[in-house]
Write a protein that holds these residues in place. Structure first.
Motif, PDB file in Angstrom:
ATOM      1  N   VAL A 364       0.860  -1.171   0.000  1.00 15.82           N
ATOM      2  CA  VAL A 364       0.000   0.000   0.000  1.00 15.82           C
ATOM      3  C   VAL A 364       0.902   1.229   0.000  1.00 15.82           C
ATOM      4  CG1 VAL A 364      -0.181   0.106   2.513  1.00 15.82           C
ATOM      5  CG2 VAL A 364      -1.964   1.144   1.103  1.00 15.82           C
ATOM      6  N   GLY A 365       0.485   2.247  -0.738  1.00 14.35           N
ATOM      7  CA  GLY A 365       1.313   3.441  -0.814  1.00 14.35           C
ATOM      8  C   GLY A 365       0.531   4.632  -1.309  1.00 14.35           C
ATOM      9  N   LYS A 366       1.229   5.757  -1.372  1.00 14.65           N
ATOM     10  CA  LYS A 366       0.616   7.005  -1.856  1.00 14.65           C
ATOM     11  C   LYS A 366       1.557   7.625  -2.875  1.00 14.65           C
ATOM     12  CE  LYS A 366      -1.216  11.478  -0.405  1.00 14.65           C
ATOM     13  NZ  LYS A 366      -1.410  12.409   0.725  1.00 14.65           N
ATOM     14  N   LEU A 367       1.072   7.725  -4.099  1.00 13.37           N
ATOM     15  CA  LEU A 367       1.840   8.329  -5.184  1.00 13.37           C
ATOM     16  C   LEU A 367       1.536   9.825  -5.241  1.00 13.37           C
ATOM     17  CD1 LEU A 367       1.512   5.442  -7.747  1.00 13.37           C
ATOM     18  CD2 LEU A 367       3.638   6.319  -6.785  1.00 13.37           C
ATOM     19  N   PRO A 368       2.156  10.567  -6.153  1.00  6.10           N
ATOM     20  CA  PRO A 368       1.928  12.025  -6.212  1.00  6.10           C
ATOM     21  C   PRO A 368       0.454  12.408  -6.262  1.00  6.10           C
ATOM     22  CG  PRO A 368       3.766  11.423  -7.600  1.00  6.10           C
ATOM     23  CD  PRO A 368       3.199  10.134  -7.082  1.00  6.10           C
ATOM     24  N   SER A 370      -1.642  13.552  -8.175  1.00 12.04           N
ATOM     25  CA  SER A 370      -2.556  13.227  -9.266  1.00 12.04           C
ATOM     26  C   SER A 370      -3.225  11.875  -9.065  1.00 12.04           C
ATOM     27  CB  SER A 370      -1.801  13.218 -10.600  1.00 12.04           C
ATOM     28  OG  SER A 370      -0.745  12.266 -10.548  1.00 12.04           O
ATOM     29  N   ALA A 371      -2.640  11.004  -8.229  1.00 10.69           N
ATOM     30  CA  ALA A 371      -3.200   9.682  -7.999  1.00 10.69           C
ATOM     31  C   ALA A 371      -4.134   9.726  -6.798  1.00 10.69           C
ATOM     32  CB  ALA A 371      -2.070   8.679  -7.750  1.00 10.69           C
ATOM     33  N   PRO A 372      -4.974   8.719  -6.611  1.00 13.26           N
ATOM     34  CA  PRO A 372      -5.839   8.639  -5.423  1.00 13.26           C
ATOM     35  C   PRO A 372      -5.005   8.630  -4.160  1.00 13.26           C
ATOM     36  CG  PRO A 372      -6.509   7.050  -7.096  1.00 13.26           C
ATOM     37  CD  PRO A 372      -5.198   7.613  -7.538  1.00 13.26           C
ATOM     38  N   ALA A 373      -5.674   8.852  -3.025  1.00 11.93           N
ATOM     39  CA  ALA A 373      -4.963   8.948  -1.752  1.00 11.93           C
ATOM     40  C   ALA A 373      -4.161   7.687  -1.473  1.00 11.93           C
ATOM     41  CB  ALA A 373      -5.960   9.196  -0.629  1.00 11.93           C
ATOM     42  N   LEU A 374      -4.739   6.532  -1.653  1.00  9.75           N
ATOM     43  CA  LEU A 374      -4.053   5.264  -1.424  1.00  9.75           C
ATOM     44  C   LEU A 374      -4.154   4.399  -2.671  1.00  9.75           C
ATOM     45  CD1 LEU A 374      -5.163   4.294   2.209  1.00  9.75           C
ATOM     46  CD2 LEU A 374      -2.972   5.241   1.491  1.00  9.75           C
ATOM     47  N   VAL A 375      -3.089   3.686  -2.960  1.00  6.97           N
ATOM     48  CA  VAL A 375      -3.082   2.772  -4.097  1.00  6.97           C
ATOM     49  C   VAL A 375      -2.455   1.455  -3.643  1.00  6.97           C
ATOM     50  CG1 VAL A 375      -2.973   4.539  -5.883  1.00  6.97           C
ATOM     51  CG2 VAL A 375      -0.854   3.645  -4.891  1.00  6.97           C
ATOM     52  N   ALA A 376      -2.766   0.406  -4.386  1.00  2.73           N
ATOM     53  CA  ALA A 376      -2.135  -0.901  -4.167  1.00  2.73           C
ATOM     54  C   ALA A 376      -1.072  -1.095  -5.242  1.00  2.73           C
ATOM     55  CB  ALA A 376      -3.171  -2.023  -4.242  1.00  2.73           C
ATOM     56  N   ILE A 377       0.157  -1.348  -4.823  1.00  7.43           N
ATOM     57  CA  ILE A 377       1.290  -1.438  -5.743  1.00  7.43           C
ATOM     58  C   ILE A 377       1.766  -2.888  -5.787  1.00  7.43           C
ATOM     59  CG2 ILE A 377       3.655  -0.689  -6.168  1.00  7.43           C
ATOM     60  CD1 ILE A 377       2.946   1.925  -4.717  1.00  7.43           C
ATOM     61  N   LYS A 378       1.611  -3.534  -6.935  1.00 10.75           N
ATOM     62  CA  LYS A 378       1.996  -4.941  -7.071  1.00 10.75           C
ATOM     63  C   LYS A 378       3.329  -5.026  -7.807  1.00 10.75           C
ATOM     64  CE  LYS A 378      -0.648  -8.446  -7.267  1.00 10.75           C
ATOM     65  NZ  LYS A 378      -1.605  -9.549  -7.561  1.00 10.75           N
ATOM     66  N   ARG A 379       4.308  -5.551  -7.121  1.00  6.76           N
ATOM     67  CA  ARG A 379       5.654  -5.727  -7.689  1.00  6.76           C
ATOM     68  C   ARG A 379       5.750  -7.150  -8.227  1.00  6.76           C
ATOM     69  NH1 ARG A 379      11.285  -5.067  -4.203  1.00  6.76           N
ATOM     70  NH2 ARG A 379      12.610  -4.346  -5.914  1.00  6.76           N
ATOM     71  N   LEU A 380       5.805  -7.317  -9.537  1.00  5.87           N
ATOM     72  CA  LEU A 380       5.810  -8.643 -10.151  1.00  5.87           C
ATOM     73  C   LEU A 380       7.129  -9.352  -9.891  1.00  5.87           C
ATOM     74  CD1 LEU A 380       4.046  -7.924 -13.556  1.00  5.87           C
ATOM     75  CD2 LEU A 380       3.060  -8.610 -11.380  1.00  5.87           C
ATOM     76  N   ARG A 381       7.091 -10.675  -9.902  1.00  4.35           N
ATOM     77  CA  ARG A 381       8.277 -11.471  -9.565  1.00  4.35           C
ATOM     78  C   ARG A 381       9.352 -11.396 -10.638  1.00  4.35           C
ATOM     79  NH1 ARG A 381       7.094 -14.582  -5.247  1.00  4.35           N
ATOM     80  NH2 ARG A 381       4.902 -15.037  -4.835  1.00  4.35           N
ATOM     81  N   SER A 382       8.947 -11.355 -11.912  1.00  9.95           N
ATOM     82  CA  SER A 382       9.932 -11.402 -12.997  1.00  9.95           C
ATOM     83  C   SER A 382      10.599 -10.056 -13.139  1.00  9.95           C
ATOM     84  CB  SER A 382       9.255 -11.786 -14.319  1.00  9.95           C
ATOM     85  OG  SER A 382      10.204 -11.802 -15.359  1.00  9.95           O
TER      86      SER A 382
END
Length: 710
Positions: A364-368, A370-382
């Motif tokens: 979970v994080g917060k980008l600049p 322009s993005a929503p208050a909270l976002v889900a950030i999925k870091r792919l394995r490859s």
């Protein structure tokens, strides 16, 4: 492997076939102890012997039950002779000895007889008139010499022998006529073999007899098992009957029985070892030289490649990534830098981690702004980490970009939205909308105490109907895309719930995106079935054929979870009921669906609830048909669920949105570089520890099958 094969080609044959049982199926072993060809213990052998299984000793076959057997003490393939034990014995008649020791032909192929080196001592000759060539010895003296008792009425023993052969191949056998002329018919007491000891001293051995063998026919007309092997000589020999036979013998310095059907001829172990070592040394030298040459060539290629890569300027790599970013932006998907994503997650700190799924880890994080208050950030394995992988990283990023374009073109209120991506530093990162209220699986199994694998869910049946109907609509929407999108991992842990308990289906299309990333660097992609145990379409598992009906089967299992609030796979249940689908199909098919319904949804006592449950269970029964052609299409399932939901009576008090979210997440997501601290505050009596945990898919075999069908 090739060098090892060459070693076998060069090794001498005898090294591996010293005890081989050849000869067209002739068994030449007595409890593991071999005998030379043409002897053996089966009907295919030219000369048949019997085997003393207790002593593992070959012996001659006797034609009389009264006569004692003749154990064979040794063989001499060079001279084609063998020695048998002939201990002093008073009841061994001359006739029995003649029948056992002088076999003119056996199986019509070979024979053997007493050699001229053997002398026979005959007893009970008192009524005979010995010839001058014979000699007599007092029985008392012979009994002392041989340490045996004298036979009854014996006063003297008569010795019968033959003169040595004058012509090679003739006179090599004892003239049995001399034995008969001695007139001793009562007993053949013992025998002796005379010869020359290694030191050149004449030798005399009592209690044994030497016999010679032959194969019928001459060398000129030898056929089949009588043929001599390579490196062997053939000699004709006149048999005791006057007919001609032949013998095979290996050349000097070689060992073996000399027959092509037998062991053949080979050098001794010492010479074979030397030859083997020479061959090994030659092969090793060749391999070392080849490896050295190959290593030198690879080193030159590596140096050249390094020079080429060193010549590529960093501006060119930046230009390539800029083109990818511009292409992503043109498709409407924001592209973030790695620094922005790392800052939003406090360098992917565990305090920001929501869970680990089949294709990566979610933060979970917060980008600049322009993005929503909270976002889900999925870091792919490859991912690609090495500088030498620039080309592969660019190709993988391009593949992911194509998938991002396809996923971003999907728009449905019950699908998790893709908000951006990161294709920087060899990373593949996807940014989704944040869904704060956990998964359907967590709600259904909340507070599970292990009792039958059933939780204590607070979801009412009306709320569950809403989740089922809206999720089915989202899957039907994916199937209606062109090209269609098959989710292939539909399960309750991939259905997220928002603050109003509305479902959001996650991870659609990501299987193809994650699976295709490796195609830039791999030459093989498996198409074996992948999915979560308990949800996998059995026909897909058998035939490896993916279709929209595979998602229908998995959704049927989700319907069972909504009805029962039971675990999909539970080893605490009886063996036949470990799989929820098997358990529910049995109860529904027998009209006993009431036995598996979650008691929590029947607490209100409303009659319409049980009637609605029966309709949904019948629909689930159809979705779980083994053959995909019998299952309904997803659009039919969605329409039927909407009809069942609309048939429910209106109620202001029983609304699916009446529940507060199971969890709020309060995290310091400031972008000023300060230390970030995560804190999860449960506001519901039933606490869920992880917000978004998409359970690891369990492939039947390694590999991945794309979810998209062109």
């Amino acid at each position: 492997m090739r060098q090892l094969f060459l070693l076998f080609l060069f090794l001498p044959h005898g090294t591996f076939s010293a005890t081989a049982a050849a000869g067209g199926g002739c068994n030449r072993r007595c409890n593991g102890s071999p005998v030379p060809y043409p002897f053996g213990f089966s009907g295919d052998c030219p000369i048949l012997l019997s085997c003393n299984a207790t002593a593992s000793t070959p012996q001659l076959r006797t034609g009389s039950t009264a006569a004692a057997p003749y154990p064979i003490l040794s063989f001499n393939s060079t001279r084609s002779t063998f020695v048998v034990s002939l201990v002093p014995l008073c009841n061994r008649t001359v006739g029995d000895a003649n029948a056992s020791l002088n076999v003119a032909s056996q199986n019509g192929a070979a024979g053997y007889g007493v050699s001229s080196q053997t002398g026979l001592f005959l007893g009970a000759c008192s009524g005979a008139t010995p010839k001058a060539s014979n000699c007599s010895a007092p029985a008392d003296i012979m009994a002392q010499l041989l340490k045996t008792a004298r036979c009854v009425n014996d006063t003297a023993w008569t010795c019968v022998g033959s003169p040595p052969p004058s012509i090679k191949g003739r006179g090599e056998f004892l003239d049995w006529g001399h034995v008969e002329a001695a007139g001793c018919e009562d007993a053949l007491t013992t025998a002796t073999v005379n010869g020359i000891a290694p030191a050149g001293v004449p030798s005399l051995e009592f209690g044994v007899a030497e016999l010679g063998w032959w194969l019928n026919g001459t060398c000129a007309n030898a056929t089949g098992g009588g043929r001599c092997a390579a490196n062997a000589t053939c000699n004709d020999v006149q048999t005791p009957s006057g007919a001609w036979g032949h013998r095979c013998a290996c050349l000097d310095g070689m060992t073996g029985d000399g027959f092509a059907a037998g062991e053949g001829c080979h050098y001794g172990a010492e010479r074979s070892k030397k030859k083997f070592l020479l061959v090994v040394a030659g092969v090793v030298a060749g391999v070392v030289a080849g490896v050295a040459a190959a290593a030198g060539a690879l080193l030159l290629c590596w140096v050249q490649c390094r020079r080429c890569k060193a010549g590529r300027s960093s501006s060119e790599r930046l230009a390539a990534m800029r083109l990818l970013s511009e292409a992503a932006t043109s498709s409407g998907v924001p592209v973030y830098s790695y620094a922005e994503v790392a800052r939003a997650t406090n360098s992917f700190s565990h305090t920001h981690r929501l869970g680990t799924g089949a294709y990566g880890t979610v933060y979970v994080g917060k980008l600049p702004a322009s993005a929503p208050a909270l976002v889900a950030i999925k870091r792919l394995r490859s991912r690609h980490h090495h500088e030498d992988d620039d080309d592969d990283a660019a190709a993988a990023a391009a593949l992911l970009l194509n998938e991002i374009k396809l996923i971003s073109s999907v728009s449905h209120p019950n699908l998790v939205r893709l908000l951006g991506c990161c294709l920087d530093r060899g990373e593949q990162i996807l940014v989704y909308e944040y869904v704060p209220n956990g998964t359907l699986s967590q709600h259904l199994l909340a507070g599970d105490s292990g009792g039958g694998g059933r939780g204590r869910s607070r979801l009412t049946w009306r709320a569950r109907l809403g989740v089922a109907a809206e999720t089915a609509a989202a899957i039907a929407y994916l199937h209606g895309m062109r090209p269609p999108i098959f989710h292939r991992d539909v399960k309750s842990s991939n259905i997220l719930l928002d603050g109003s308990l509305r479902p959001k289906l996650a991870d659609f299309g990501l299987s193809r995106a994650a699976g295709r990333l490796g195609e830039a660097t791999r030459s093989h992609v498996s198409t074996a079935p992948q999915g979560t145990p308990g949800y996998v379409d059995p026909e897909y598992h058998q035939c490896f054929h993916l279709s929209d009906k595979s998602d229908v089967y998995s959704f049927g299992v989700v319907l069972l979870e909504l009805i029962t609030a039971m675990k999909v796979v539970d080893f605490d249940r009886p063996a036949a009921e470990v799989n929820l689908a098997s358990l529910a199909l049995d109860r529904i098919g027998k009209g006993r669906v009431g036995e598996i319904v979650d008691p929590a949804i029947l607490g209100g006592g409303e009659e319409w609830v049980m009637e609605s449950v029966r309709h949904v269970s019948e629909l689930a029964f159809r979705c779980l048909a083994f053959h995909k052609d019998v299952r309904p299409a997803m659009c039919e399932v969605a329409a039927e669920l909407h009809r069942i939901r609309d048939a429910a009576p209106d109620s202001d008090s029983d609304s699916g949105s009446g529940l507060r979210p199971m969890m709020d997440v309060q995290i310091d997501l400031s972008l000023d570089g300060a230390e970030t601290v995560g804190k999860k505050v449960a506001v519901s009596p039933v606490s869920v520890q992880e917000v978004w945990v998409s359970d690891q898919s369990s492939p039947s075999t390694n590999g991945s099958m794309p979810r998209f069908v062109a």
